[in-house]
Write a protein that holds these residues in place. Structure first.
Motif, PDB file in Angstrom:
ATOM      1  N   GLY A  98       0.809  -1.215   0.000  1.00  0.00           N
ATOM      2  CA  GLY A  98       0.000   0.000   0.000  1.00  0.00           C
ATOM      3  C   GLY A  98       0.846   1.271   0.000  1.00  0.00           C
ATOM      4  O   GLY A  98       0.546   2.230  -0.712  1.00  0.00           O
ATOM      5  N   LYS A  99       1.917   1.277   0.793  1.00  0.00           N
ATOM      6  CA  LYS A  99       2.808   2.450   0.835  1.00  0.00           C
ATOM      7  C   LYS A  99       3.484   2.671  -0.499  1.00  0.00           C
ATOM      8  O   LYS A  99       3.637   3.807  -0.962  1.00  0.00           O
ATOM      9  N   ASN A 158      10.574   2.410 -12.533  1.00  0.00           N
ATOM     10  CA  ASN A 158      11.327   1.730 -11.477  1.00  0.00           C
ATOM     11  C   ASN A 158      10.459   1.412 -10.265  1.00  0.00           C
ATOM     12  O   ASN A 158      10.587   0.346  -9.650  1.00  0.00           O
ATOM     13  N   MET A 159       9.562   2.331  -9.913  1.00  0.00           N
ATOM     14  CA  MET A 159       8.690   2.074  -8.766  1.00  0.00           C
ATOM     15  C   MET A 159       7.796   0.864  -9.022  1.00  0.00           C
ATOM     16  O   MET A 159       7.587   0.026  -8.139  1.00  0.00           O
ATOM     17  N   GLY A 165      13.777   2.995  -1.007  1.00  0.00           N
ATOM     18  CA  GLY A 165      14.296   3.039   0.340  1.00  0.00           C
ATOM     19  C   GLY A 165      13.961   1.814   1.165  1.00  0.00           C
ATOM     20  O   GLY A 165      14.526   1.606   2.234  1.00  0.00           O
ATOM     21  N   VAL A 166      13.044   0.995   0.668  1.00  0.00           N
ATOM     22  CA  VAL A 166      12.669  -0.250   1.356  1.00  0.00           C
ATOM     23  C   VAL A 166      12.979  -1.451   0.471  1.00  0.00           C
ATOM     24  O   VAL A 166      13.690  -2.364   0.874  1.00  0.00           O
ATOM     25  N   ASP A 167      12.452  -1.426  -0.750  1.00  0.00           N
ATOM     26  CA  ASP A 167      12.659  -2.541  -1.681  1.00  0.00           C
ATOM     27  C   ASP A 167      13.868  -2.320  -2.590  1.00  0.00           C
ATOM     28  O   ASP A 167      14.428  -3.290  -3.118  1.00  0.00           O
ATOM     29  N   GLU A 200      18.324   7.277 -11.892  1.00  0.00           N
ATOM     30  CA  GLU A 200      17.290   6.310 -12.263  1.00  0.00           C
ATOM     31  C   GLU A 200      17.854   5.207 -13.143  1.00  0.00           C
ATOM     32  O   GLU A 200      17.109   4.365 -13.641  1.00  0.00           O
ATOM     33  N   LYS A 201      19.184   5.171 -13.324  1.00  0.00           N
ATOM     34  CA  LYS A 201      19.780   4.242 -14.290  1.00  0.00           C
ATOM     35  C   LYS A 201      20.225   2.919 -13.681  1.00  0.00           C
ATOM     36  O   LYS A 201      20.183   1.883 -14.339  1.00  0.00           O
ATOM     37  N   VAL A 202      20.690   2.938 -12.429  1.00  0.00           N
ATOM     38  CA  VAL A 202      21.141   1.721 -11.741  1.00  0.00           C
ATOM     39  C   VAL A 202      20.528   1.704 -10.350  1.00  0.00           C
ATOM     40  O   VAL A 202      20.577   2.703  -9.631  1.00  0.00           O
ATOM     41  N   ILE A 203      19.933   0.569  -9.981  1.00  0.00           N
ATOM     42  CA  ILE A 203      19.366   0.434  -8.632  1.00  0.00           C
ATOM     43  C   ILE A 203      19.961  -0.799  -7.954  1.00  0.00           C
ATOM     44  O   ILE A 203      20.501  -1.691  -8.615  1.00  0.00           O
TER      45      ILE A 203
END
Length: 494
Positions: A67-68, A361-362, A369-371, A378-381
């Motif tokens: 939900g968040k 990305n989301m 910050g969590v997952d 926005e290019k590398v996570i």
């Protein structure tokens, strides 16, 4: 049920700003996953200015922070385009049944993930909106983002009824081993070209123990890619097809073809020898950390699998493709309901998914910050959890998606090269029109559904089962389907 209602209460509290939860319920499936049933359409809009769209998709069990994560997406998209989303997740095991029920009963939705196994049937039923004009007039950036060849692959009767997810749109099949078994049993992956070549390494791995299954399967997948060499003409029905390299484009009864029969016999032998789990025909969800599996994939895909499965290293190697068929292009689509009040808004949302890296990305990775956390804008996570349930391949293009840390930095360029290098099925561009065949298709599908799990997992003896299945399929109208398909192909390729 107390636990389920506690969860949904929390979810409702988190999403109160975007969805009225009074009509929502959480159901627990037999495999332990949870799924949220639809809220009535009237409850999905909290203001006249910002509609909230219902998007049905496929995925794993919804985590506590779902939900968040959706709230964060909605805060972003409400500001960007004045649209919010209510994501409904059908689990892997229940997706077929759930989506069929939604379409058959007319249950309200705005966007739905679909694929070649369902798409043409849903169009024939009138469930999906014709977006041919809207996608070009209302969302020109979306239309330009996706190559014409990919758009063409979604056409039915000359019209667009879905937005394709432009990614590894040409099919490339890989075999994947947990590398610890490759090292332990000195498996020479370079010598494995055919299904028969897997016999030696699988038998070697069986030394792990009686209850260790080197080729674990679930009923839905069987051995992924088993029928790849036959173009299913977008029917989503493996028993009818055309050999992808057959220049005569002859429609055949696929189960009776010598190569398919031989491979079915091989699977059945492995099943009897304990290389495949005995509950494969009834098992609905995969276990984490499989020693071996087959997957349609692309370079670097193993990085996400390693995170999701807590496996130190997967060794992945290509054994089929890349190849374009109409079905590979239709393997991941998002369609808009013919009854949606918000067709333009739904297209604008899909346009943002396909053009905006932050939203992309989301959706793919979850709550920032969590997952996951950003490593290079926005290019590398970097993934920081393994609980995000949504599958990235169902949502939108890969080419504005971040690369996961550990994957090749040029991962998406490599995928584009695979697309560029792909061969084409001899029937590329053709999609079977089933408008006059719906009874036969439904009857044949019912026959196949009755037997397919035991066939594609090796549980049944093909020498006994295939003649039985084919006889029932013929009684259900398979010959009529094959004759119509051949006539349509001949006319299409005049």
């Amino acid at each position: 049920m107390k636990k389920s209602w506690k969860f949904i209460s929390t979810l409702c509290a988190l999403t109160l700003m975007v969805t009225a939860c009074s009509g929502s319920k959480t159901a627990t499936t037999t495999d332990g996953s949870t799924t949220t049933t639809d809220t009535p359409k009237e409850a999905t809009t909290t203001s006249k200015d910002i509609p909230t769209l219902v998007w049905w998709t496929i995925g794993g069990q919804v985590p506590n922070n779902f939900g968040k994560a959706v709230d964060a997406m909605n805060a972003y998209t409400a500001e960007k385009i004045g649209v919010k989303i209510d994501i409904k997740v059908a689990s892997w095991g229940e997706w077929d049944t759930k989506i069929n029920t939604i379409v058959n009963t007319g249950e309200p939705f705005d966007i739905m993930f679909t694929n070649s196994g369902k798409y043409s049937k849903q169009v024939a039923m009138g469930a999906l909106a014709d977006i041919s004009d809207l996608v070009q007039s209302e969302t020109p950036d979306l239309y330009k983002t996706i190559p014409e060849k990919v758009w063409e692959g979604t056409k039915i009767d000359g019209k667009y009824y879905s937005v394709p997810t432009y990614k590894d749109s040409a099919l490339t099949q890989y075999w994947v081993f947990d590398d610890k078994y490759v090292q332990k049993y000195n498996i020479d992956i370079n010598s494995i070209k055919t299904l028969q070549d897997l016999d030696k390494p699988l038998h070697a791995m069986k030394a792990e123990g009686k209850n260790f299954y080197p080729m674990p399967m679930t009923q839905g997948d069987g051995l992924s890619g088993f029928f790849n060499e036959y173009d299913d003409l977008t029917l989503g029905f493996p028993p009818v097809g055309v050999k992808a390299d057959d220049t005569s484009r002859t429609v055949v009864s696929v189960l009776e073809q010598p190569d398919i029969l031989n491979n079915l016999k091989l699977l059945h032998g492995w099943y009897k020898e304990g290389l495949i789990n005995p509950d494969a025909p009834t098992k609905t969800e995969k276990d984490k950390g499989q020693p071996f599996f087959s997957a349609q994939a692309f370079p670097g895909a193993e990085v996400s699998w390693q995170i999701n499965d807590a496996v130190q290293k997967y060794t992945m190697f290509q054994h089929f493709g890349p190849i374009y068929t109409t079905s590979t292009i239709q393997g991941s689509l998002n369609a808009i309901s013919a009854n949606s009040k918000y067709k333009k808004e739904a297209l604008k949302y899909l346009e943002l998914v396909n053009t905006d890296p932050k939203l992309r990305n989301m959706l793919a990775f979850g709550e920032l910050g969590v997952d996951y956390k950003n490593v290079d804008g926005e290019k590398v996570i970097e993934r920081t959890s393994d609980t995000w349930p949504l599958a990235a391949y169902t949502q939108g293009t890969f080419f504005n998606l971040a690369v996961t840390k550990g994957a090749p930095e040029d991962q998406w360029e490599q995928v584009k090269k695979l697309n560029d290098a792909a061969t084409s099925s001899t029937t590329l561009g053709f999609a079977l029109d089933i408008a006059s065949l719906q009874t036969e298709v439904a009857n044949c599908q019912a026959v196949w559904d009755k037997y397919k799990y035991e066939v594609i997992t090796g549980a049944s003896d093909p020498e006994k089962m295939v003649p039985k299945i084919v006889a029932e399929l013929k009684s259900a109208g398979m010959d009529t389907i094959m004759k119509a398909a051949q006539e349509q192909i001949n006319n299409y390729f005049k």
